[in-house]
Design a protein around this motif. Structure first.
Motif, mmCIF file in Angstrom:
data_model
loop_
_atom_site.group_PDB
_atom_site.id
_atom_site.type_symbol
_atom_site.label_atom_id
_atom_site.label_comp_id
_atom_site.label_asym_id
_atom_site.label_seq_id
_atom_site.Cartn_x
_atom_site.Cartn_y
_atom_site.Cartn_z
ATOM 1 N N ALA A 1 30.353 36.834 28.562
ATOM 2 C CA ALA A 1 30.886 36.722 29.833
ATOM 3 C C ALA A 1 30.644 35.774 30.694
ATOM 4 O O ALA A 1 31.637 35.116 31.301
ATOM 5 N N ASP A 2 29.386 35.166 30.825
ATOM 6 C CA ASP A 2 28.916 34.166 31.540
ATOM 7 C C ASP A 2 29.414 32.817 31.052
ATOM 8 O O ASP A 2 30.254 31.945 31.803
ATOM 9 N N SER A 3 29.385 32.302 29.783
ATOM 10 C CA SER A 3 29.984 31.112 29.071
ATOM 11 C C SER A 3 31.667 31.143 29.186
ATOM 12 O O SER A 3 32.265 30.364 29.437
ATOM 13 N N VAL A 4 32.045 32.322 29.040
ATOM 14 C CA VAL A 4 33.558 32.502 29.146
ATOM 15 C C VAL A 4 34.120 32.131 30.477
ATOM 16 O O VAL A 4 35.075 31.368 30.621
ATOM 17 N N CYS A 5 33.477 32.900 31.356
ATOM 18 C CA CYS A 5 33.861 32.403 32.740
ATOM 19 C C CYS A 5 33.688 31.031 32.980
ATOM 20 O O CYS A 5 34.743 30.608 33.818
ATOM 21 N N LEU A 6 32.373 30.482 32.614
ATOM 22 C CA LEU A 6 32.427 29.077 33.199
ATOM 23 C C LEU A 6 33.608 28.092 32.315
ATOM 24 O O LEU A 6 34.399 27.144 33.066
ATOM 25 N N LEU A 7 33.741 28.647 31.120
ATOM 26 C CA LEU A 7 34.924 27.851 30.406
ATOM 27 C C LEU A 7 36.320 27.959 31.080
ATOM 28 O O LEU A 7 37.026 26.973 31.279
ATOM 29 N N LYS A 8 36.662 29.135 31.616
ATOM 30 C CA LYS A 8 37.834 29.233 32.240
ATOM 31 C C LYS A 8 37.905 28.497 33.400
ATOM 32 O O LYS A 8 39.002 28.037 34.012
ATOM 33 N N LEU A 9 36.962 28.800 34.250
ATOM 34 C CA LEU A 9 36.932 28.004 35.530
ATOM 35 C C LEU A 9 36.934 26.257 35.371
ATOM 36 O O LEU A 9 37.685 25.661 35.907
ATOM 37 N N LEU B 1 26.331 32.877 41.617
ATOM 38 C CA LEU B 1 27.178 34.037 41.349
ATOM 39 C C LEU B 1 26.096 35.208 40.667
ATOM 40 O O LEU B 1 25.222 34.484 39.886
ATOM 41 N N GLY B 2 26.307 36.425 41.030
ATOM 42 C CA GLY B 2 25.556 37.450 40.447
ATOM 43 C C GLY B 2 26.248 37.789 39.019
ATOM 44 O O GLY B 2 27.621 37.525 38.955
ATOM 45 N N LYS B 3 25.902 38.681 38.172
ATOM 46 C CA LYS B 3 26.318 38.870 36.898
ATOM 47 C C LYS B 3 27.573 40.092 37.195
ATOM 48 O O LYS B 3 28.744 39.750 36.469
ATOM 49 N N GLU B 4 27.545 40.698 38.287
ATOM 50 C CA GLU B 4 28.525 41.628 38.502
ATOM 51 C C GLU B 4 29.799 40.979 38.997
ATOM 52 O O GLU B 4 31.030 41.281 38.867
ATOM 53 N N GLU B 5 29.637 39.818 39.705
ATOM 54 C CA GLU B 5 30.779 38.993 40.338
ATOM 55 C C GLU B 5 31.789 38.326 39.093
ATOM 56 O O GLU B 5 32.555 38.127 38.859
ATOM 57 N N ILE B 6 30.656 37.806 38.115
ATOM 58 C CA ILE B 6 31.378 37.268 36.892
ATOM 59 C C ILE B 6 32.174 38.164 36.174
ATOM 60 O O ILE B 6 33.172 37.911 35.727
ATOM 61 N N LEU B 7 31.659 39.549 35.914
ATOM 62 C CA LEU B 7 32.319 40.462 35.404
ATOM 63 C C LEU B 7 33.585 40.850 35.863
ATOM 64 O O LEU B 7 34.644 41.012 35.294
ATOM 65 N N ALA B 8 33.519 40.876 37.489
ATOM 66 C CA ALA B 8 34.729 41.383 38.037
ATOM 67 C C ALA B 8 35.747 40.085 38.180
ATOM 68 O O ALA B 8 37.100 40.632 37.912
ATOM 69 N N TYR B 9 35.222 38.771 38.000
ATOM 70 C CA TYR B 9 36.233 37.653 37.613
ATOM 71 C C TYR B 9 37.060 37.924 36.382
ATOM 72 O O TYR B 9 38.342 37.920 36.432
ATOM 73 N N LEU B 10 36.200 38.398 35.372
ATOM 74 C CA LEU B 10 37.134 38.169 34.080
ATOM 75 C C LEU B 10 37.945 39.322 33.837
ATOM 76 O O LEU B 10 38.847 39.510 33.207
ATOM 77 N N THR C 1 45.939 36.842 39.969
ATOM 78 C CA THR C 1 44.907 36.396 40.822
ATOM 79 C C THR C 1 44.966 36.940 42.093
ATOM 80 O O THR C 1 45.938 36.707 42.704
ATOM 81 N N ASP C 2 43.836 37.350 42.556
ATOM 82 C CA ASP C 2 43.971 38.107 44.054
ATOM 83 C C ASP C 2 43.001 37.262 44.809
ATOM 84 O O ASP C 2 42.121 36.454 44.611
ATOM 85 N N LYS C 3 42.652 38.091 46.091
ATOM 86 C CA LYS C 3 41.889 37.315 46.711
ATOM 87 C C LYS C 3 40.417 37.390 46.449
ATOM 88 O O LYS C 3 39.497 36.528 46.626
ATOM 89 N N THR C 4 40.037 38.532 45.658
ATOM 90 C CA THR C 4 38.571 38.412 45.080
ATOM 91 C C THR C 4 38.281 37.426 44.124
ATOM 92 O O THR C 4 37.324 36.535 43.947
ATOM 93 N N MET C 5 39.527 37.101 43.176
ATOM 94 C CA MET C 5 39.265 35.803 42.111
ATOM 95 C C MET C 5 39.115 34.725 43.177
ATOM 96 O O MET C 5 38.552 33.557 42.767
ATOM 97 N N TRP C 6 40.265 34.708 43.990
ATOM 98 C CA TRP C 6 40.312 33.198 44.919
ATOM 99 C C TRP C 6 38.868 33.019 45.505
ATOM 100 O O TRP C 6 38.404 32.036 45.611
ATOM 101 N N LYS C 7 38.186 33.935 46.062
ATOM 102 C CA LYS C 7 36.871 33.733 46.800
ATOM 103 C C LYS C 7 35.690 33.452 45.727
ATOM 104 O O LYS C 7 34.810 32.580 45.910
ATOM 105 N N THR C 8 35.722 33.833 44.434
ATOM 106 C CA THR C 8 34.808 33.573 43.559
ATOM 107 C C THR C 8 34.875 32.053 43.020
ATOM 108 O O THR C 8 33.974 31.380 42.916
#
Length: 262
Positions: A45-53, A182-191, A10-17
């Protein structure tokens, strides 16, 4: 097709998201302590990101999560693999997952509609069923800014008014969209930073559906003109929603003041 994220801390980018999503949820009062959240998860990716959050925050927020996966019975072995992936993911997060097998082709035939719309109808019916069985709750959908832009353009070319330009809303009845900031690229970067894999539905790579053609051909052309096109459309949608709400309130006041019973 499963896509692997790279291992990372977990880095600054993830924290910001994460902070961006939290702020957005709070802004629109999407989630309150004690809420039951029914989360639609395809494995993408989108639903996996939401689930993780939401899984990460469920205890501190005091909410309960129920995952729902809808198997459309259209893609054979690939769809079976999607279901297995979702089951493993939910099990790993300690979240109960209900899986529905829906005859989407049959629904399309009966409703005289396309497969895309039939799939949407099937999913929402399943989400609503689980909500009702839970005695009420909120349906969390993983739409993001790119989805909003695609929907706005789709409405625009078919002909629409302010309501259509509002496109996807952060809150609509009991449906909430926490990732609409969020944009799609932000979601992919987070995962990728989280080292979390996801599923890519092969049908999303084809241009058989109108939405896919907008995604693959129209949006990239607009981004050649301005790389922030999707963001600006999301901002416009929010302004249109504010304008629509304002006109509705003013209209109500005028009717109350000048309206007469017929």
């Amino acid at each position: 097709m499963t896509t692997k994220g790279r291992s990372g801390q977990t880095d600054k980018t993830m924290w910001k998201t994460e902070q961006k999503v939290k702020t957005y949820v709070e802004k629109f009062h999407m989630i309150e302590p004690g809420d039951t959240i029914v989360l639609g998860i395809s494995g993408g990716a989108d639903s996996v990101c939401l689930l993780k959050l939401l899984s990460k925050w469920k205890e501190s927020w005091g909410i309960s999560l129920k995952a729902v996966h809808v198997h459309h019975q259209l893609r054979g072995k690939e769809a079976d693999e999607d279901e297995a992936f979702v089951r493993r993911l939910c099990e790993g997060e300690g979240i109960v997952c209900q899986v529905f097998h829906e005859d989407v082709q049959g629904i399309a035939n009966r409703e005289k509609t396309g497969l895309e719309e039939a799939g949407r109808l099937a999913r929402y019916r399943c989400f609503t069923k689980v909500c009702e069985e839970a005695g009420g709750g909120k349906i969390a959908l993983a739409h993001h800014q790119d989805d909003l832009a695609e929907t706005m353009l789709h409405h625009l070319v078919r002909g629409t008014g302010i309501a259509g330009l509002c496109s996807l809303k952060p809150v609509s009845g009991n449906r909430i969209r926490p990732l609409l900031c969020l944009g799609k690229e932000e979601i992919l970067a987070y995962l990728e930073e989280a080292g979390q894999s996801w599923i890519t539905d092969s049908s999303n790579l084809e241009d058989d559906y109108t939405r896919n053609r907008i995604r693959h051909k129209v949006i990239p052309l607009l981004e050649e003109i301005n790389t922030a096109s999707v963001l600006h459309m999301a901002e416009t949608a929010e302004l249109m929603e504010q304008a629509a709400s304002c006109m509705e309130r003013l209209g109500g006041l005028l009717v109350e003041k000048y309206g007469k019973e017929q």
